[in-house]
Scaffold this active site. Structure first.
Site, short mmCIF file in Angstrom:
data_model
loop_
_atom_site.label_atom_id
_atom_site.label_comp_id
_atom_site.label_asym_id
_atom_site.label_seq_id
_atom_site.Cartn_x
_atom_site.Cartn_y
_atom_site.Cartn_z
N ARG A 1 0.84 -1.20 0.00
CA ARG A 1 0.00 0.00 0.00
C ARG A 1 0.88 1.26 0.00
O ARG A 1 2.07 1.22 0.35
CB ARG A 1 -0.90 0.02 1.23
CG ARG A 1 -1.82 -1.18 1.38
CD ARG A 1 -2.61 -1.08 2.67
NE ARG A 1 -3.56 -2.18 2.85
CZ ARG A 1 -3.29 -3.30 3.52
NH1 ARG A 1 -2.09 -3.47 4.09
NH2 ARG A 1 -4.20 -4.25 3.65
N LYS B 1 -1.65 -2.41 8.14
CA LYS B 1 -2.71 -1.85 8.97
C LYS B 1 -2.68 -2.46 10.36
O LYS B 1 -2.37 -3.64 10.52
CB LYS B 1 -4.07 -2.10 8.32
CG LYS B 1 -4.29 -1.31 7.02
CD LYS B 1 -5.67 -1.58 6.45
CE LYS B 1 -5.92 -0.74 5.20
NZ LYS B 1 -7.26 -0.99 4.64
N HIS C 1 -2.70 2.64 -5.76
CA HIS C 1 -3.50 1.44 -5.54
C HIS C 1 -3.74 0.67 -6.84
O HIS C 1 -4.00 -0.54 -6.80
CB HIS C 1 -4.84 1.82 -4.89
CG HIS C 1 -5.18 0.97 -3.71
ND1 HIS C 1 -4.41 0.93 -2.57
CD2 HIS C 1 -6.19 0.08 -3.51
CE1 HIS C 1 -4.95 0.07 -1.71
NE2 HIS C 1 -6.02 -0.45 -2.26
N ARG D 1 -1.16 -1.87 -6.95
CA ARG D 1 -1.48 -2.95 -6.01
C ARG D 1 -2.52 -3.89 -6.64
O ARG D 1 -2.39 -5.11 -6.56
CB ARG D 1 -2.01 -2.35 -4.71
CG ARG D 1 -2.45 -3.36 -3.64
CD ARG D 1 -2.74 -2.61 -2.34
NE ARG D 1 -3.50 -3.38 -1.37
CZ ARG D 1 -2.96 -4.20 -0.47
NH1 ARG D 1 -1.64 -4.38 -0.47
NH2 ARG D 1 -3.71 -4.85 0.41
N HIS E 1 -4.32 -8.86 3.61
CA HIS E 1 -5.75 -8.81 3.87
C HIS E 1 -6.10 -9.64 5.11
O HIS E 1 -5.51 -10.69 5.34
CB HIS E 1 -6.54 -9.36 2.68
CG HIS E 1 -6.59 -8.43 1.52
ND1 HIS E 1 -6.88 -8.84 0.23
CD2 HIS E 1 -6.42 -7.08 1.43
CE1 HIS E 1 -6.87 -7.80 -0.59
NE2 HIS E 1 -6.60 -6.72 0.12
N TYR F 1 -10.49 -9.88 -6.75
CA TYR F 1 -9.58 -9.99 -7.88
C TYR F 1 -9.89 -11.19 -8.75
O TYR F 1 -9.52 -11.21 -9.93
CB TYR F 1 -8.13 -10.04 -7.38
CG TYR F 1 -7.73 -8.78 -6.65
CD1 TYR F 1 -7.53 -7.59 -7.36
CD2 TYR F 1 -7.58 -8.76 -5.28
CE1 TYR F 1 -7.20 -6.43 -6.70
CE2 TYR F 1 -7.24 -7.59 -4.61
CZ TYR F 1 -7.06 -6.43 -5.33
OH TYR F 1 -6.73 -5.27 -4.68
#
Length: 293
Positions: free
Chosen positions: A146, A170, A239, A242, A265, A274
């Site tokens: 990211r 994150k 992004h 990504r 994730h 995806y």
């Protein structure tokens, strides 16, 4: 009668704008028209949830977008709550009616031909700025990290011996991402140029020309500038690279669990989008190539 009193209530008591009141009127008119009583007073007390669901289906069949249908349903819901509050009806038939889900846009990604053009034909230059910009684009594409993860990188996060990149994602969740020959060679060239610009013991991997940690805005500008040279796609953000990383990994045989871990994730559902992207790409290819598609 009830409809006009409701619209007046919106105007005088809720102080809705004329445009909003007009939108509410259009929604109620649409329902009345569907019920086949446009020229007569509809018996609102006899409307049931089935009537409303069938109306929604008719709107979708006529090509109304989910956002439009939900707006019309919201207006009808407000109207029935108004009728219920004044005891004009015994129950609210919209209570158990759900509107259509909004379709989620598929992630944008670059085609392999566009990436070949980006990394093989675009001139970046051999100065610090050129090497850094090339490294930013290659790392985003090669690792799928990211924007915040890239900006937060420190020099020690690349382990050249193990060929892994340490990423803090994150909620401070750490993961390791492998990298290959091209990224290693590019990183060494960039770090050599960086050593002549960095201030003192600056830990940031990516720095600006003043020797300090690069900002999110500068990375976003850099990505937008270079991607605009190879694609007409709107919204050329970090992004996109990504998304491109994830899409191409799946296209070339990677299993979805591995891609999930590489992307950082929390759930497989975030990665599954995806698979829809790759399917849509296959569908477009089929429609263009197959003689009877």
């Amino acid at each position: 009668m009830y409809k006009e009193s409701f619209l007046e209530y919106l105007r005088s008591e809720r102080h809705y704008s004329p445009l909003t009141v007009s939108a509410y009127r259009a929604s109620l008119d649409s329902f009345e028209s569907y019920m086949g009583q446009q020229d007569a007073d509809i018996d609102w007390s006899k409307v049931n949830a089935g009537d409303i669901r069938e109306w929604i289906v008719s709107l979708m069949r006529d090509g109304s977008a989910a956002t439009t249908v939900n707006a019309r349903l919201s207006a009808l819901r407000s109207f029935f709550r108004y009728l219920l509050s004044y005891d004009y009806v015994a129950q609210d038939p919209t209570y158990m009616v759900a509107g259509p889900k909004k379709a989620k846009p598929l992630p944008k990604f670059l085609r392999e031909s566009e990436l070949d053009k980006l990394f093989e034909r675009v001139e970046f230059g051999d100065d610090f700025r050129g090497r850094r910009d090339y490294m930013i684009l290659l790392m985003l594409y090669s690792t799928g990290i990211r924007l915040a993860e890239l900006v937060g990188m420190n020099v020690g996060d690349m382990d050249f011996g193990a060929r892994t990149l340490r990423v803090i994602g994150k909620r401070n969740k750490e993961r390791q991402i492998p990298f290959g020959d091209e990224l290693e060679t590019t990183a060494h060239a960039y770090l050599d140029a960086r050593s002549r610009v960095a201030r003192g013991d600056e830990p940031a991997f990516y720095i600006d020309e003043a020797g300090q940690r690069i900002t999110r805005n500068e990375v976003q500008y850099t990505v937008k500038h270079y991607l605009s040279l190879v694609t007409t796609m709107k919204g050329c953000t970090p992004h996109v690279l990504r998304h491109t990383f994830a899409t191409q990994m799946l296209n070339h045989g990677a299993d979805i669990e591995s891609v999930k871990e590489l992307l950082g994730h929390d759930s497989l559902a975030s990665t599954q989008v995806y698979t829809h992207t790759t399917f849509e790409e296959l569908r477009r290819t089929y429609e263009c190539a197959h003689p009877r598609a």
